[in-house]
Design a protein around this motif. Sequence first.
Motif, PDB file in Angstrom:
ATOM      1  N   ASP A 104     -16.562 -28.188  -1.284  1.00 29.95           N
ATOM      2  CA  ASP A 104     -16.403 -26.893  -1.954  1.00 29.95           C
ATOM      3  C   ASP A 104     -17.119 -25.774  -1.197  1.00 29.95           C
ATOM      4  N   ALA A 105     -16.592 -24.574  -1.361  1.00 29.99           N
ATOM      5  CA  ALA A 105     -17.271 -23.340  -0.948  1.00 29.99           C
ATOM      6  C   ALA A 105     -17.654 -22.592  -2.214  1.00 29.99           C
ATOM      7  N   LEU A 106     -18.865 -22.038  -2.238  1.00 30.71           N
ATOM      8  CA  LEU A 106     -19.349 -21.399  -3.455  1.00 30.71           C
ATOM      9  C   LEU A 106     -20.228 -20.205  -3.157  1.00 30.71           C
ATOM     10  N   LEU A 107     -20.323 -19.347  -4.147  1.00 33.94           N
ATOM     11  CA  LEU A 107     -21.163 -18.159  -4.082  1.00 33.94           C
ATOM     12  C   LEU A 107     -22.306 -18.277  -5.076  1.00 33.94           C
ATOM     13  N   LEU A 108     -23.485 -17.810  -4.673  1.00 38.11           N
ATOM     14  CA  LEU A 108     -24.646 -17.724  -5.559  1.00 38.11           C
ATOM     15  C   LEU A 108     -25.125 -16.284  -5.598  1.00 38.11           C
ATOM     16  N   THR A 109     -25.208 -15.687  -6.788  1.00 40.18           N
ATOM     17  CA  THR A 109     -25.851 -14.383  -6.893  1.00 40.18           C
ATOM     18  C   THR A 109     -27.358 -14.567  -6.775  1.00 40.18           C
ATOM     19  N   ALA A 110     -28.065 -13.461  -6.702  1.00 37.13           N
ATOM     20  CA  ALA A 110     -29.520 -13.514  -6.694  1.00 37.13           C
ATOM     21  C   ALA A 110     -30.040 -13.775  -8.104  1.00 37.13           C
ATOM     22  N   GLY A 111     -31.288 -14.239  -8.191  1.00 35.88           N
ATOM     23  CA  GLY A 111     -31.911 -14.467  -9.488  1.00 35.88           C
ATOM     24  C   GLY A 111     -32.669 -15.780  -9.516  1.00 35.88           C
ATOM     25  N   GLU A 188     -14.354 -21.459  -4.297  1.00 35.59           N
ATOM     26  CA  GLU A 188     -14.069 -22.171  -5.533  1.00 35.59           C
ATOM     27  C   GLU A 188     -14.910 -21.647  -6.689  1.00 35.59           C
ATOM     28  N   TRP A 189     -16.212 -21.473  -6.442  1.00 37.03           N
ATOM     29  CA  TRP A 189     -17.151 -21.164  -7.527  1.00 37.03           C
ATOM     30  C   TRP A 189     -17.955 -19.902  -7.226  1.00 37.03           C
ATOM     31  N   ALA A 190     -18.273 -19.157  -8.274  1.00 37.57           N
ATOM     32  CA  ALA A 190     -19.321 -18.136  -8.220  1.00 37.57           C
ATOM     33  C   ALA A 190     -20.295 -18.446  -9.347  1.00 37.57           C
ATOM     34  N   PHE A 191     -21.525 -18.758  -8.987  1.00 43.02           N
ATOM     35  CA  PHE A 191     -22.567 -19.012  -9.983  1.00 43.02           C
ATOM     36  C   PHE A 191     -23.363 -17.723 -10.160  1.00 43.02           C
ATOM     37  N   LEU A 192     -23.360 -17.219 -11.399  1.00 41.77           N
ATOM     38  CA  LEU A 192     -23.821 -15.870 -11.679  1.00 41.77           C
ATOM     39  C   LEU A 192     -25.063 -15.882 -12.562  1.00 41.77           C
ATOM     40  N   GLY A 193     -26.173 -15.391 -12.038  1.00 40.62           N
ATOM     41  CA  GLY A 193     -27.304 -15.080 -12.889  1.00 40.62           C
ATOM     42  C   GLY A 193     -27.093 -13.715 -13.513  1.00 40.62           C
ATOM     43  N   ALA A 194     -27.917 -13.350 -14.490  1.00 42.96           N
ATOM     44  CA  ALA A 194     -27.759 -12.046 -15.140  1.00 42.96           C
ATOM     45  C   ALA A 194     -29.088 -11.589 -15.708  1.00 42.96           C
ATOM     46  N   ARG A 222     -12.587 -18.516  -7.597  1.00 42.86           N
ATOM     47  CA  ARG A 222     -11.570 -19.024  -8.526  1.00 42.86           C
ATOM     48  C   ARG A 222     -12.149 -19.241  -9.906  1.00 42.86           C
ATOM     49  N   VAL A 223     -13.416 -19.698  -9.979  1.00 41.54           N
ATOM     50  CA  VAL A 223     -14.074 -19.992 -11.248  1.00 41.54           C
ATOM     51  C   VAL A 223     -15.429 -19.286 -11.282  1.00 41.54           C
ATOM     52  N   ALA A 224     -15.640 -18.448 -12.282  1.00 44.00           N
ATOM     53  CA  ALA A 224     -16.927 -17.761 -12.468  1.00 44.00           C
ATOM     54  C   ALA A 224     -17.753 -18.514 -13.503  1.00 44.00           C
ATOM     55  N   VAL A 225     -18.970 -18.894 -13.115  1.00 42.88           N
ATOM     56  CA  VAL A 225     -19.857 -19.669 -13.971  1.00 42.88           C
ATOM     57  C   VAL A 225     -21.151 -18.889 -14.188  1.00 42.88           C
ATOM     58  N   ALA A 226     -21.432 -18.530 -15.425  1.00 35.12           N
ATOM     59  CA  ALA A 226     -22.694 -17.860 -15.744  1.00 35.12           C
ATOM     60  C   ALA A 226     -23.782 -18.910 -15.925  1.00 35.12           C
ATOM     61  N   VAL A 227     -24.941 -18.675 -15.313  1.00 39.46           N
ATOM     62  CA  VAL A 227     -26.102 -19.555 -15.483  1.00 39.46           C
ATOM     63  C   VAL A 227     -27.244 -18.683 -16.021  1.00 39.46           C
ATOM     64  N   VAL A 228     -27.403 -18.692 -17.342  1.00 36.54           N
ATOM     65  CA  VAL A 228     -28.383 -17.822 -17.989  1.00 36.54           C
ATOM     66  C   VAL A 228     -29.096 -18.603 -19.089  1.00 36.54           C
ATOM     67  N   ASP A 229     -30.409 -18.405 -19.197  1.00 36.16           N
ATOM     68  CA  ASP A 229     -31.127 -19.041 -20.299  1.00 36.16           C
ATOM     69  C   ASP A 229     -30.921 -18.234 -21.577  1.00 36.16           C
ATOM     70  N   ALA A 230     -31.232 -18.845 -22.696  1.00 38.65           N
ATOM     71  CA  ALA A 230     -30.870 -18.286 -24.003  1.00 38.65           C
ATOM     72  C   ALA A 230     -31.570 -16.970 -24.313  1.00 38.65           C
ATOM     73  N   THR A 231     -32.691 -16.678 -23.645  1.00 37.54           N
ATOM     74  CA  THR A 231     -33.397 -15.432 -23.939  1.00 37.54           C
ATOM     75  C   THR A 231     -32.661 -14.204 -23.405  1.00 37.54           C
ATOM     76  N   LYS A 232     -31.625 -14.391 -22.599  1.00 34.69           N
ATOM     77  CA  LYS A 232     -30.921 -13.238 -22.005  1.00 34.69           C
ATOM     78  C   LYS A 232     -29.982 -12.552 -22.988  1.00 34.69           C
TER      79      LYS A 232
END
Length: 276
Positions: A104-111, A188-194, A222-232
């Motif tokens: 796979d090829a993937l993207l990671l935002t900062a965070g 394939e993937w973008a893993f998104l912090g916020a 192709r697929v956006a995945v949010a990775v955020v803890d519940a306090t956000k």
Amino acid sequence: MTTEAPASGPPLARQRQQFIVDAVARHGGIRVAEVVEALGVSEMTVRRDINELVGQGLVERVHGGAVAPSTAAAEPLFTTKAGQHEAAKAAIGRRAAARVRPGDALLLTAGSTTLAVARALVDLEHLGTLTVLTNSLPAAQVLHEAAERAHDEGRPAATVVLTGGERTRSDALVGPVAVDALRSLRVEWAFLGAHGADAERGLMSPNLAEAQTNAAMVAAARVAVAVVDATKWGVPGLRTFCSLDDLAVLVTDAPPPPTAAAALESHDVVLDLAQE
């Protein structure tokens, strides 16, 4: 999180509230469950204390706890975020990384949570088959060090690519250079912090240039995945970079508030709960 509780005996309201304020000042936030465990009081009592502190402007209430007061444009330092809710972020990172397949090829935002994803990627057996593109300097460093170890040991190494751009307080590379680099990519993937998440506005950032860069990552995946803890949930951000319409998966550590859960369901967003 290590927070010193008051001396033995039932704490008074003033002591409980000072405990919460001190914890928020040290760590950026605290969960209701952490206060309950430390002080031996009920959840109702803790929530009442947080409400009083909110009224005094000393903390902000978020789903499951309290955080330091902020504005939509307030951007914290990366070192501040990195020390908050580390166990939850590590669990989220492992759960998110488990979705990545060989090649796979993937993207990671900062965070700080996407940094946890990068650390979890290092533990994958098929790391050497991956291409990881990121605008996060800390994540790139973790992955680069893993690639160097692989080279030294004669193993396949992941391809690690930085977007380029202007560095922010959150150790992100943003702006026109980063956006231009992302426009021609398809992964394939973008893993998104916020910085914050909202049932109506989606994922938000306090930095306009970072929001624009993150939006370019969403468009490239192709697929956006949010990775955020519940306090956000409920934390404001200046600009939305991913609406719920564009989000496919939310990986988090606790169920979101009912309004947010209903919005996720109505937009067919998969809720993936990670266990610490």
